[in-house]
Scaffold this motif. Structure first.
Motif, PDB file in Angstrom:
ATOM      1  N   UNK A 168      -8.542   9.488  -2.193  1.00  9.75           N
ATOM      2  CA  UNK A 168      -9.253   9.480  -3.468  1.00  9.75           C
ATOM      3  C   UNK A 168      -8.939  10.656  -4.388  1.00  9.75           C
ATOM      4  N   UNK A 169      -8.244  11.654  -3.870  1.00  8.04           N
ATOM      5  CA  UNK A 169      -8.037  12.842  -4.712  1.00  8.04           C
ATOM      6  C   UNK A 169      -6.614  13.412  -4.595  1.00  8.04           C
ATOM      7  N   UNK A 170      -5.651  12.565  -4.213  1.00 10.09           N
ATOM      8  CA  UNK A 170      -4.303  13.112  -4.012  1.00 10.09           C
ATOM      9  C   UNK A 170      -3.692  13.647  -5.302  1.00 10.09           C
ATOM     10  N   UNK A 171      -4.020  13.023  -6.456  1.00  7.58           N
ATOM     11  CA  UNK A 171      -3.444  13.503  -7.726  1.00  7.58           C
ATOM     12  C   UNK A 171      -3.905  14.927  -8.032  1.00  7.58           C
ATOM     13  N   UNK A 172      -5.200  15.175  -7.806  1.00  5.24           N
ATOM     14  CA  UNK A 172      -5.736  16.519  -8.072  1.00  5.24           C
ATOM     15  C   UNK A 172      -5.097  17.546  -7.139  1.00  5.24           C
ATOM     16  N   UNK A 211       0.830  -1.213   0.000  1.00  7.92           N
ATOM     17  CA  UNK A 211       0.000   0.000   0.000  1.00  7.92           C
ATOM     18  C   UNK A 211       0.862   1.260   0.000  1.00  7.92           C
ATOM     19  N   UNK A 212       1.885   1.260   0.845  1.00  6.18           N
ATOM     20  CA  UNK A 212       2.715   2.465   0.966  1.00  6.18           C
ATOM     21  C   UNK A 212       3.513   2.690  -0.316  1.00  6.18           C
ATOM     22  N   UNK A 213       4.009   1.598  -0.906  1.00  4.82           N
ATOM     23  CA  UNK A 213       4.700   1.734  -2.198  1.00  4.82           C
ATOM     24  C   UNK A 213       3.755   2.300  -3.256  1.00  4.82           C
ATOM     25  N   UNK A 214       2.516   1.795  -3.281  1.00  3.48           N
ATOM     26  CA  UNK A 214       1.539   2.300  -4.255  1.00  3.48           C
ATOM     27  C   UNK A 214       1.301   3.799  -4.069  1.00  3.48           C
ATOM     28  N   UNK A 215       1.123   4.216  -2.821  1.00  2.00           N
ATOM     29  CA  UNK A 215       0.861   5.639  -2.563  1.00  2.00           C
ATOM     30  C   UNK A 215       2.064   6.481  -2.975  1.00  2.00           C
ATOM     31  N   UNK A 216       3.260   6.003  -2.652  1.00  2.00           N
ATOM     32  CA  UNK A 216       4.461   6.764  -3.046  1.00  2.00           C
ATOM     33  C   UNK A 216       4.571   6.863  -4.563  1.00  2.00           C
ATOM     34  N   UNK A 217       4.206   5.787  -5.260  1.00  2.02           N
ATOM     35  CA  UNK A 217       4.266   5.841  -6.727  1.00  2.02           C
ATOM     36  C   UNK A 217       3.216   6.795  -7.286  1.00  2.02           C
ATOM     37  N   UNK A 218       2.019   6.773  -6.697  1.00  2.78           N
ATOM     38  CA  UNK A 218       0.984   7.725  -7.140  1.00  2.78           C
ATOM     39  C   UNK A 218       1.462   9.167  -6.935  1.00  2.78           C
ATOM     40  N   UNK A 255     -12.558  17.754  -8.825  1.00  2.00           N
ATOM     41  CA  UNK A 255     -11.634  17.566  -7.705  1.00  2.00           C
ATOM     42  C   UNK A 255     -10.602  18.693  -7.633  1.00  2.00           C
ATOM     43  N   UNK A 256     -10.170  19.161  -8.788  1.00  2.04           N
ATOM     44  CA  UNK A 256      -9.132  20.201  -8.776  1.00  2.04           C
ATOM     45  C   UNK A 256      -9.647  21.555  -8.310  1.00  2.04           C
ATOM     46  N   UNK A 274      -0.759  21.954  -6.250  1.00  5.09           N
ATOM     47  CA  UNK A 274       0.287  22.512  -5.395  1.00  5.09           C
ATOM     48  C   UNK A 274       0.329  22.015  -3.964  1.00  5.09           C
ATOM     49  N   UNK A 275      -0.368  20.932  -3.635  1.00  2.00           N
ATOM     50  CA  UNK A 275      -0.305  20.399  -2.268  1.00  2.00           C
ATOM     51  C   UNK A 275       1.148  20.195  -1.846  1.00  2.00           C
ATOM     52  N   UNK A 276       1.482  20.588  -0.616  1.00  2.00           N
ATOM     53  CA  UNK A 276       2.819  20.286  -0.082  1.00  2.00           C
ATOM     54  C   UNK A 276       2.749  19.171   0.945  1.00  2.00           C
ATOM     55  N   UNK A 277       1.537  18.802   1.336  1.00  2.00           N
ATOM     56  CA  UNK A 277       1.332  17.712   2.297  1.00  2.00           C
ATOM     57  C   UNK A 277      -0.004  17.071   1.968  1.00  2.00           C
ATOM     58  N   UNK A 278      -0.002  15.744   1.776  1.00  2.00           N
ATOM     59  CA  UNK A 278      -1.257  15.028   1.539  1.00  2.00           C
ATOM     60  C   UNK A 278      -1.545  14.139   2.748  1.00  2.00           C
ATOM     61  N   UNK A 279      -2.829  14.017   3.086  1.00  2.00           N
ATOM     62  CA  UNK A 279      -3.234  13.279   4.289  1.00  2.00           C
ATOM     63  C   UNK A 279      -3.919  11.980   3.849  1.00  2.00           C
TER      64      UNK A 279
END
Ligand code: PLP
Length: 244
Positions: A212-216, A13-20, A179-180, A221-226
């Motif tokens: 569900x929306x980290x890419x957007x 899961x963590x690898x997937x999130x880092x790749x996204x 989303x954007x 310009x997100x500097x931190x995603x939760x």
């Protein structure tokens, strides 16, 4: 499931999130290292946090003060930056000011004043973001975008808080443009604040984007995603206990 199976799932899961995150950063012409991955560990036990820490995660987000304190006590041996991201009740400000490094959910001056006055003198200032109710939803926490500047100036003047930026939790949308939009709006709000209030020199944080929306969020310009679900899996339904 055995612990080892848990470890393998979480590592994947963590690898997937880092790749996204890396792909989204590349698409936006940004460096992946400019984006902090905050693991949202509400409702997860201390053991799950320990496993995520073993995968290299250092920032963890919690929504409920009492639940967080219990886990912090069990994880005292780890180097973790704790972020409070939930609604702040006045009777919890002392615990939050004492045990957290960051608070993302400031939306009232009264709560900010309490956090500043209750921050222990031996600790560095509490790093804080203002939570913005970007979609103007009646049901949601956060200060209105129109009131953000006045609150920012007042919060930045408090001695034991360091105002770092803005946070939002938009209404869920399924399409890319939808989303954007709220993330674009939050980024604009921060840019306006920085240009109108040059004395606020620490404004470098846009806390936005979830599973569900980290890419957007990264595109805007997100500097931190939760991120919760995409790391730990689905959460159990809320109970009265974990709402307190
Ligand atoms: C629960 C929560 C998250 C994480 O949401 P996921 O969809 O599980 O990634 C992020 N931010 C806040 C404020 C939350 O309460």
């Amino acid at each position: 499931m055995t612990n080892m199976a848990h470890d393998i799932n979480m590592a994947r899961n963590i690898t997937d999130v880092r790749e996204r995150l890396a792909a989204a950063a590349r698409a936006a012409g940004r460096a992946p290292t400019d984006i902090t991955l905050l693991a949202v560990s509400k409702t997860q036990d201390a053991d799950a946090i320990r496993r995520a820490h073993a995968q290299g995660l250092r920032d963890f987000g919690e929504n409920y003060a009492q639940e967080a304190l219990d886990k912090m006590a069990a994880l005292r041996d780890l180097d973790i930056r704790w972020h409070f991201i939930g609604p702040i009740q006045s009777n919890k400000t002392q615990a939050i000011a004492t045990h957290f490094h960051w608070v993302h959910s400031i939306d009232r001056l009264k709560v900010a004043r309490r956090l500043s006055s209750q921050r222990p003198a031996h600790l560095p200032p509490l790093e804080v973001c203002l939570q913005i109710n970007i979609d103007g939803e009646a049901s949601k926490a956060g200060v209105a975008a129109d009131d953000a500047e006045a609150l920012a100036v007042a919060v930045a003047a408090l001695p034991n808080l360091r105002l770092r930026g803005l946070m939002t939790l938009p209404a869920p949308r399924n399409d890319w443009q939808g989303q954007r939009a709220p993330f674009f709006h939050l980024a604009q709000l921060l840019a306006t604040l920085r240009s109108r209030q040059p004395a606020l020199t620490d404004l470098d944080t846009l806390s936005m984007g979830m599973s569900d929306d980290l890419e957007a969020a990264v595109a805007e310009g997100a500097t931190l995603v939760r991120i919760g679900t995409a790391i730990f899996g689905e959460r159990p339904p809320k109970t009265l206990e974990n709402l307190s």
